[in-house]
Design a protein around this motif. Structure first.
Motif, PDB file in Angstrom:
ATOM      1  N   LEU A 183      -7.451   1.592  -6.052  1.00 51.59           N
ATOM      2  CA  LEU A 183      -7.668   2.944  -5.542  1.00 51.59           C
ATOM      3  C   LEU A 183      -8.215   2.843  -4.127  1.00 51.59           C
ATOM      4  CD1 LEU A 183      -7.288   5.792  -6.717  1.00 51.59           C
ATOM      5  CD2 LEU A 183      -9.704   5.766  -7.336  1.00 51.59           C
ATOM      6  N   MET A 184      -7.474   3.424  -3.173  1.00 54.23           N
ATOM      7  CA  MET A 184      -7.837   3.330  -1.758  1.00 54.23           C
ATOM      8  C   MET A 184      -8.048   4.715  -1.179  1.00 54.23           C
ATOM      9  SD  MET A 184      -4.999   0.398  -0.841  1.00 54.23           S
ATOM     10  CE  MET A 184      -5.569   0.054   0.823  1.00 54.23           C
ATOM     11  N   GLY A 185      -8.542   4.767   0.030  1.00 54.43           N
ATOM     12  CA  GLY A 185      -8.725   6.045   0.693  1.00 54.43           C
ATOM     13  C   GLY A 185      -7.411   6.585   1.229  1.00 54.43           C
ATOM     14  N   ASP A 186      -7.467   7.761   1.824  1.00 47.79           N
ATOM     15  CA  ASP A 186      -6.290   8.361   2.464  1.00 47.79           C
ATOM     16  C   ASP A 186      -5.123   8.541   1.505  1.00 47.79           C
ATOM     17  OD1 ASP A 186      -7.643   8.386   4.935  1.00 47.79           O
ATOM     18  OD2 ASP A 186      -7.031   6.322   5.326  1.00 47.79           O
ATOM     19  N   ASP A 187      -5.435   8.901   0.264  1.00 49.81           N
ATOM     20  CA  ASP A 187      -4.396   9.178  -0.738  1.00 49.81           C
ATOM     21  C   ASP A 187      -3.490   7.969  -0.977  1.00 49.81           C
ATOM     22  OD1 ASP A 187      -5.294  11.803  -1.088  1.00 49.81           O
ATOM     23  OD2 ASP A 187      -4.107  12.498   0.621  1.00 49.81           O
ATOM     24  N   GLN A 188      -4.079   6.781  -0.954  1.00 54.80           N
ATOM     25  CA  GLN A 188      -3.307   5.554  -1.123  1.00 54.80           C
ATOM     26  C   GLN A 188      -3.732   4.798  -2.382  1.00 54.80           C
ATOM     27  OE1 GLN A 188      -4.222   3.541   2.573  1.00 54.80           O
ATOM     28  NE2 GLN A 188      -2.338   4.254   3.549  1.00 54.80           N
ATOM     29  N   VAL A 189      -2.773   4.030  -2.912  1.00 59.42           N
ATOM     30  CA  VAL A 189      -3.098   3.006  -3.904  1.00 59.42           C
ATOM     31  C   VAL A 189      -2.463   1.703  -3.443  1.00 59.42           C
ATOM     32  CG1 VAL A 189      -3.265   4.611  -5.850  1.00 59.42           C
ATOM     33  CG2 VAL A 189      -1.103   3.440  -5.392  1.00 59.42           C
ATOM     34  N   GLY A 190      -3.083   0.598  -3.857  1.00 58.84           N
ATOM     35  CA  GLY A 190      -2.542  -0.712  -3.539  1.00 58.84           C
ATOM     36  C   GLY A 190      -2.053  -1.398  -4.791  1.00 58.84           C
ATOM     37  N   ILE A 191      -0.990  -2.187  -4.651  1.00 55.49           N
ATOM     38  CA  ILE A 191      -0.504  -3.004  -5.766  1.00 55.49           C
ATOM     39  C   ILE A 191      -0.267  -4.421  -5.237  1.00 55.49           C
ATOM     40  CG2 ILE A 191       0.457  -1.199  -7.230  1.00 55.49           C
ATOM     41  CD1 ILE A 191       3.171  -1.673  -5.980  1.00 55.49           C
ATOM     42  N   SER A 192      -0.882  -5.386  -5.921  1.00 59.28           N
ATOM     43  CA  SER A 192      -0.750  -6.788  -5.534  1.00 59.28           C
ATOM     44  C   SER A 192      -0.149  -7.576  -6.690  1.00 59.28           C
ATOM     45  CB  SER A 192      -2.126  -7.383  -5.182  1.00 59.28           C
ATOM     46  OG  SER A 192      -2.661  -6.785  -4.027  1.00 59.28           O
ATOM     47  N   PHE A 193       0.833  -8.394  -6.377  1.00 56.10           N
ATOM     48  CA  PHE A 193       1.537  -9.174  -7.393  1.00 56.10           C
ATOM     49  C   PHE A 193       1.001 -10.604  -7.433  1.00 56.10           C
ATOM     50  CE2 PHE A 193       4.253  -5.626  -6.497  1.00 56.10           C
ATOM     51  CZ  PHE A 193       4.814  -5.300  -7.729  1.00 56.10           C
ATOM     52  N   ASP A 194       1.206 -11.236  -8.569  1.00 53.48           N
ATOM     53  CA  ASP A 194       0.758 -12.617  -8.745  1.00 53.48           C
ATOM     54  C   ASP A 194       1.706 -13.326  -9.704  1.00 53.48           C
ATOM     55  OD1 ASP A 194      -0.161 -12.111 -11.558  1.00 53.48           O
ATOM     56  OD2 ASP A 194      -1.633 -10.848 -10.540  1.00 53.48           O
ATOM     57  N   GLU A 195       1.416 -14.598  -9.981  1.00 54.20           N
ATOM     58  CA  GLU A 195       2.363 -15.397 -10.762  1.00 54.20           C
ATOM     59  C   GLU A 195       2.421 -15.009 -12.231  1.00 54.20           C
ATOM     60  OE1 GLU A 195       1.546 -19.509 -11.621  1.00 54.20           O
ATOM     61  OE2 GLU A 195      -0.553 -19.320 -11.053  1.00 54.20           O
TER      62      GLU A 195
ATOM     63  N   VAL B 287       4.888   4.060 -14.564  1.00 58.14           N
ATOM     64  CA  VAL B 287       3.634   4.787 -14.330  1.00 58.14           C
ATOM     65  C   VAL B 287       3.605   5.435 -12.952  1.00 58.14           C
ATOM     66  CG1 VAL B 287       2.346   3.346 -15.948  1.00 58.14           C
ATOM     67  CG2 VAL B 287       2.373   2.751 -13.519  1.00 58.14           C
ATOM     68  N   ILE B 288       4.315   4.853 -11.992  1.00 62.58           N
ATOM     69  CA  ILE B 288       4.310   5.437 -10.646  1.00 62.58           C
ATOM     70  C   ILE B 288       5.338   6.553 -10.515  1.00 62.58           C
ATOM     71  CG2 ILE B 288       4.747   4.970  -8.192  1.00 62.58           C
ATOM     72  CD1 ILE B 288       3.591   2.186  -8.598  1.00 62.58           C
ATOM     73  N   LEU B 289       6.526   6.349 -11.127  1.00 61.37           N
ATOM     74  CA  LEU B 289       7.634   7.295 -10.938  1.00 61.37           C
ATOM     75  C   LEU B 289       7.861   8.208 -12.134  1.00 61.37           C
ATOM     76  CD1 LEU B 289      10.159   4.716  -9.390  1.00 61.37           C
ATOM     77  CD2 LEU B 289       8.745   6.375  -8.145  1.00 61.37           C
ATOM     78  N   GLY B 290       7.271   7.837 -13.275  1.00 57.21           N
ATOM     79  CA  GLY B 290       7.568   8.574 -14.500  1.00 57.21           C
ATOM     80  C   GLY B 290       8.792   7.954 -15.184  1.00 57.21           C
TER      81      GLY B 290
ATOM     82  N   THR C  83       0.858  -1.180   0.000  1.00 54.90           N
ATOM     83  CA  THR C  83       0.000   0.000   0.000  1.00 54.90           C
ATOM     84  C   THR C  83       0.894   1.229   0.000  1.00 54.90           C
ATOM     85  OG1 THR C  83      -1.791  -1.124   1.152  1.00 54.90           O
ATOM     86  CG2 THR C  83      -1.766   1.278   1.252  1.00 54.90           C
ATOM     87  N   LEU C  84       0.706   2.075  -1.011  1.00 56.09           N
ATOM     88  CA  LEU C  84       1.576   3.229  -1.211  1.00 56.09           C
ATOM     89  C   LEU C  84       0.869   4.499  -0.744  1.00 56.09           C
ATOM     90  CD1 LEU C  84       2.750   2.469  -4.888  1.00 56.09           C
ATOM     91  CD2 LEU C  84       3.551   1.437  -2.742  1.00 56.09           C
ATOM     92  N   ASN C  85       1.579   5.293   0.054  1.00 56.74           N
ATOM     93  CA  ASN C  85       1.086   6.621   0.449  1.00 56.74           C
ATOM     94  C   ASN C  85       1.562   7.613  -0.601  1.00 56.74           C
ATOM     95  OD1 ASN C  85      -0.056   5.657   2.868  1.00 56.74           O
ATOM     96  ND2 ASN C  85       1.904   5.831   3.936  1.00 56.74           N
ATOM     97  N   LEU C  86       0.661   8.070  -1.457  1.00 58.74           N
ATOM     98  CA  LEU C  86       1.053   8.920  -2.578  1.00 58.74           C
ATOM     99  C   LEU C  86       0.659  10.375  -2.406  1.00 58.74           C
ATOM    100  CD1 LEU C  86       0.279   6.608  -5.634  1.00 58.74           C
ATOM    101  CD2 LEU C  86       2.457   6.964  -4.471  1.00 58.74           C
ATOM    102  N   GLY C  87      -0.099  10.690  -1.354  1.00 62.18           N
ATOM    103  CA  GLY C  87      -0.489  12.088  -1.152  1.00 62.18           C
ATOM    104  C   GLY C  87      -1.271  12.614  -2.332  1.00 62.18           C
TER     105      GLY C  87
ATOM    106  N   SER D 199      -3.166  11.206 -10.072  1.00 64.28           N
ATOM    107  CA  SER D 199      -2.394  11.275 -11.322  1.00 64.28           C
ATOM    108  C   SER D 199      -1.681   9.951 -11.599  1.00 64.28           C
ATOM    109  CB  SER D 199      -1.384  12.422 -11.262  1.00 64.28           C
ATOM    110  OG  SER D 199      -0.454  12.236 -10.206  1.00 64.28           O
ATOM    111  N   VAL D 200      -1.179   9.312 -10.539  1.00 60.90           N
ATOM    112  CA  VAL D 200      -0.549   8.004 -10.717  1.00 60.90           C
ATOM    113  C   VAL D 200      -1.576   6.988 -11.187  1.00 60.90           C
ATOM    114  CG1 VAL D 200       0.505   6.068  -9.482  1.00 60.90           C
ATOM    115  CG2 VAL D 200       1.351   8.392  -9.119  1.00 60.90           C
ATOM    116  N   TYR D 201      -2.748   7.013 -10.554  1.00 65.61           N
ATOM    117  CA  TYR D 201      -3.803   6.073 -10.941  1.00 65.61           C
ATOM    118  C   TYR D 201      -4.197   6.287 -12.400  1.00 65.61           C
ATOM    119  CZ  TYR D 201      -8.220   3.510 -10.808  1.00 65.61           C
ATOM    120  OH  TYR D 201      -9.241   2.636 -11.059  1.00 65.61           O
ATOM    121  N   ALA D 202      -4.334   7.539 -12.795  1.00 66.13           N
ATOM    122  CA  ALA D 202      -4.711   7.854 -14.175  1.00 66.13           C
ATOM    123  C   ALA D 202      -3.621   7.435 -15.150  1.00 66.13           C
ATOM    124  CB  ALA D 202      -5.013   9.340 -14.311  1.00 66.13           C
TER     125      ALA D 202
END
Length: 964
Positions: free
Chosen positions: A418-430, A443-446, A395-399, A404-407
């Motif tokens: 898309l989460m509350g408190d200015d957060q996004v979640g990323i979950s990995f899988d196989e 997309v997150i850092l540019g 869970t990333l605190n993006l402020g 913009s990251v989500y978009a």
């Protein structure tokens, strides 16, 4: 050209007539069958069978039938509107790799998907073994003593866990504590279930707030919905100190690396097995797992596979304990569960068998390493993590950068959570790759961030101690049984799958004439779309702009079902028939409350009803009042009216099945509905027998307020050896505002705020294309013809068997609906031969047994469906008549009562290799009248000892030698 052209282009195009291929009887067969039963035409038969008060005077407004290619092309156009994005949403749903050997040989194989629930174990040993393997996977990974053979989804499994805690705990409190960091869809379903049970949910931080409350149970997520690895041990200790039971909703893949909840003392462990090789499918179908401590095994919901012995003392599997207990205990049942997810549980078990413990751990380690690489790279670039421990989720605190990251991710077809408190979640899988990681960084850092996946990988510690605390690293062994350490090449796996398939009876072998179960054709064209990526690989919480095709297909299907049933709105959320019953009663309850009549709590149910009906009513805290049936099997209207009037002030609902559970169209159904409404109640009509109504009558038009529709019966979704099911409900307009929505992804056209009954917004959405394409290929006239032929086939069987077996119930003009019940009770008195003996002997003749001892003990209920040909109907009738001749021989003393082909049935190949000490020949045993050597089906075990299996309950894998 000389002369006229004998055929038009339209006539010549009828070679692609799906209706003709779906229905078994040919035109000339229909004439013969009508003559046999004494009807002039199909219309004449319908008029003799269906009460005139309910017959529709207009056809279905659904248009004509499409060819298979037209229907597939139209559905593909819808599927193409879906966007298969790279999903990091997680929340219990993950991209997975379905091993092709399992995809082709199980999910796409009618030998697996057309089988029925293994109530007849002698011809179900293959899938019983696969389900036993599933239970072993769950018990090994969760560390808990005993697991069932699957539930519907993780959220409803959590609701079942809550109920188990209440009935297993002596504390008087009605409070249940739910940690705030469980998946939101699970909490949504818990709210529905708790409200109607009268439980109070306490939602908070379990680590700090549990001590403040007296509760009968606790639920926590492990890892939690933010990705953090919950500190379970102190929570479990605290819960037990307070005499509360503790339930853990766990990620099965994570348990390959994390210390199991069972090792720390958890009482119940539950979750989803989806990421063990089952596609996301926009929410399902998926197998939930459910495991408990040994002391709770007899109150555990759902089916349980156990090891027993057959009459020769050889190991044999069967369903054990409370498998059908809702039919026995009714309103005292522990749950209303009638459907599991056998096909999906089998897939998950085969995933574990194919990969084995070493490869499974490597898959889990790779998922974890991907998350760790992402965490290291993002933190190096100044991104703050909300969780400092993880298995697969960050869970990333993006402020203020969150949107913009989500978009930016959306623009690249990447779905973040898309989460509350200015957060996004990323979950990995196989399914995620190095390239996916690089794109995620972009997309997150540019672009131009300068991170290297290889460099970050090298920098991650080998033991991942930075993301899993040392005390939570798994050290215990798992999957040590031979079955998980043998079949790791595709050749060996293919042979194992085929060996199990060969042990089972499915529609690929012959008719499965189960009353009330409608085992009809599951056409290949209907099944093809299920594994299209545009349907299979969509996350249930994907943005709506990515699921336009899915939702268009669902909306069109809802419109068709509304037309077929006469209801005004459909909810696709319930993912089984029993869930549909529950959802329908929930809508009724909400309706009464909206009118200030929430005190209404009486549910009238006929004595003949399905056992799930009173169990479902009990889940709404309703008081069940049984209505008697008359000698003809119909609801006793005088008794019904008297009880409706007696309880008028509190009458909430009436639950009836139509045609009745006794297989007839009751003449007084309209009067019954009118009486119910007169005294303030609502009519719930069980849709199990809708196959006798489609195109002829509409329950929503003759007085019913709500029905569930068994898509896995009437509308061709296959039974899958015991599941998946799908039980959407249709309601009249006054109940439509009370249908369930969904807290995560609101359901189109449904009132937001109504809590859910299933984990996903549209239930098991991935199998809805089956019903959509069936309706399109049949068209209005085809659907009606299917119903007419289902009624014809049932009446044909009834007429052929009536001279040999008493038929228990008939309608007003001596017709049955789509099924008939033959009475074995007097035969048993005269000969000693039971309905079970007949059921087992039918296996020697190459048939699955009809429904045994339901709804009346000592009977067999037969439903042929419209898909069986005249030849197959005659083969079945000939077998039943031959069996009656065998019974007569026993009764006359020609064979001993304790040593004859019926009481010794079924006969196996092993019988032929052992000393033969029976007064009948081996040919009589295994090639009875009408059975050809070239088409012989062989049961793999002799009759299974049910009593032994319950007294000596073993529900984990025996030694492989036991099967040799």
């Amino acid at each position: 050209m000389k002369g006229s052209v004998p055929y038009s282009l339209q006539t010549l195009e009828q070679h692609d007539d799906f209706v003709r291929r779906h229905n078994g009887p040919r035109v000339q067969d229909v004439e013969h069958m009508l003559s046999t039963i004494g009807a002039d035409s199909l219309d004449d038969l319908v008029n003799q069978t269906v009460p005139k008060k309910i017959l529709s005077d207009q056809g279905l407004a659904l248009g004509g039938a499409c060819s298979e290619q037209e229907a597939l092309s139209a559905l593909k156009a819808m599927a193409d509107q879906n966007i298969v994005a790279t999903s990091y949403i997680g929340m219990g749903y993950y991209d997975t790799v379905v091993p092709p050997v399992i995809l082709r040989n199980v999910l796409e194989n009618p030998g697996w998907y057309t089988a029925y629930t293994p109530y007849q174990p002698e011809i179900s040993q293959g899938r019983l073994e696969a389900l036993l393997n599933y239970q072993q996977v769950v018990t090994d990974l969760t560390g808990v003593d005993i697991a069932n053979a699957s539930l519907l989804d993780e959220a409803t499994a959590a609701a079942e866990a809550m109920s188990l805690c209440k009935r297993s705990n002596r504390l008087k409190t009605d409070k249940f504590f739910v940690d705030k960091n469980i998946h939101p869809q699970t909490l949504d379903v818990l709210k529905t279930r708790a409200y109607h049970f009268g439980y109070e949910l306490i939602i908070g931080d379990a680590a700090t707030e549990l001590v403040e409350h007296e509760v009968f149970g606790v639920l926590v997520q492990y890892p939690d919905t933010t990705g953090a690895i919950t500190d379970l041990q102190p929570l479990i200790d605290q819960a037990h100190k307070q005499k509360a039971l503790i339930c853990v909703a766990a990620d099965l893949m994570s348990l390959l690396l994390l210390k199991s909840p069972g090792e720390m003392g958890a009482d119940v462990v539950l979750g989803s097995a989806q990421r063990f090789g089952v596609p996301m499918g926009f929410g399902g179908p998926h197998a939930a797992f459910f495991a408990v401590r040994d002391k709770f095994k007899r109150t555990m919901p759902g089916r349980l596979i156990g090891v027993s012995v057959d009459t020769k003392g050889n190991a044999a599997l069967r369903m054990a304990l409370q498998t059908r207990e809702q039919h026995i205990r009714r309103d005292k049942a522990t749950s209303n569960i009638c459907t599991a997810q056998a096909l999906l549980a089998n897939m998950a078990s085969f995933y574990a068998v194919y990969h084995g413990p070493v490869r499974l751990k490597q898959i889990a380690q790779r998922i974890n390493r991907m998350a760790s690489i992402a965490a290291l790279g993002l933190t190096q670039k100044g991104i703050e993590l909300a969780n400092d421990t993880w298995f697969d989720t960050l869970t990333l605190n993006l402020g203020d950068k969150r949107d913009s990251v989500y978009a930016a991710a959306q623009a690249k077809n990447i779905n973040l959570r898309l989460m509350g408190d200015d957060q996004v979640g990323i979950s990995f899988d196989e399914r995620k790759t190095r390239q996916d990681l690089e794109m995620l960084f972009d997309v997150i850092l540019g672009e131009g961030h300068g991170l290297s996946v290889d460099t970050l990988d090298a920098a991650c510690t080998a033991d991942n101690a930075d993301c899993i605390n040392a005390e939570y690293v798994r050290e215990s062994e798992y999957l040590t049984h031979a079955v998980f350490n043998t079949y790791h090449s595709e050749t060996e796996m293919l042979r194992y799958l085929k060996r199990l398939e060969n042990k089972d009876f499915s529609l690929t072998h012959g008719m499965i004439p189960l009353g009330s179960c409608t085992m009809k054709l599951n056409a290949t064209s209907e099944m093809l779309p299920v594994t299209w990526p545009e349907f299979a690989d969509i996350h249930p919480f994907a943005p709506k702009e990515q699921t336009i095709g899915y939702r268009a297909m669902i909306a069109d299907l809802e419109t068709s079902l509304e037309e077929i049933t006469g209801y005004d709105a459909i909810s696709m959320q319930p993912n089984s028939g029993a869930q549909g019953e529950y959802a329908g009663l929930v809508a009724i309850s909400r309706y009464h409350e909206s009118r200030g009549e929430g005190h209404r709590n009486i549910c009238l149910i006929p004595s003949s009803a399905h056992g799930t009906n009173p169990a479902s009513a009990a889940m709404l805290s309703q008081k069940v009042v049984i209505v008697e049936c008359d000698e003809n099997g119909n609801v006793d209207i005088a008794d019904f009216k008297a009880k409706a009037e007696l309880h008028a002030d509190n009458l909430a609902s009436v639950m009836i099945t139509y045609p009745s559970t006794h297989g007839v169209f009751e003449e007084a159904v309209v009067e019954l509905c009118e009486i119910t409404h007169q005294f303030g109640g609502q009519v719930y009509m069980d849709g199990a027998n809708l196959n006798a109504q489609v195109g002829l009558s509409k329950p929503g038009k003759f007085g019913s307020d709500v029905s569930h529709l068994n898509l896995h019966k009437t509308f061709c979704i296959p039974h899958g050896g015991g599941g998946p099911g799908m039980g959407p409900i249709g309601v009249k307009s006054h109940l439509a505002p009370f249908l369930s929505s969904h807290v995560v992804s609101a359901v189109d056209d449904k009132v937001e705020g109504n809590s859910a009954v299933s984990a996903a917004p549209y239930g098991s959405a991935a199998i809805l294309p089956i019903t959509w394409i069936y309706i399109k290929q049949m068209g209005a006239e085809g659907l009606k013809r299917a119903t007419e032929l289902a009624i014809l086939n049932a009446n044909y069987i009834m007429e052929r068997l009536a001279p040999h077996y008493p038929v228990l119930f008939k309608g007003a003009q001596n017709r049955v609906a789509h099924e008939c019940i033959i009475d074995i009770r007097q035969i048993k008195v005269a000969s000693g031969i039971t309905e079970e003996d007949i059921a087992k002997r039918l296996m020697d003749y190459g048939f699955h047994a009809p429904t045994m001892s339901f709804p009346v003990a000592g009977t067999l209920m037969i439903e042929p469906t419209e898909s069986e040909s005249l030849g197959e109907l005659d083969r079945f009738c000939d077998a039943m008549i031959a069996i009656k001749q065998e019974i007569d021989k026993v009764q006359a003393g020609g064979w001993p009562a304790d040593n004859n082909p019926l009481v010794n049935a079924p006969h196996t190949l092993r019988d032929l290799t052992e000393a033969w000490d029976h007064p009948y020949t081996q040919v009589d045993a295994v090639f009875p009248k009408g059975v050809l050597q070239t088409s012989k089906y062989w049961p793999t075990v002799s009759r299974v000892d049910n009593v032994y299996g319950d007294r000596n309950l073993v529900c984990d894998c025996p030694s492989i030698d036991a099967y040799r």
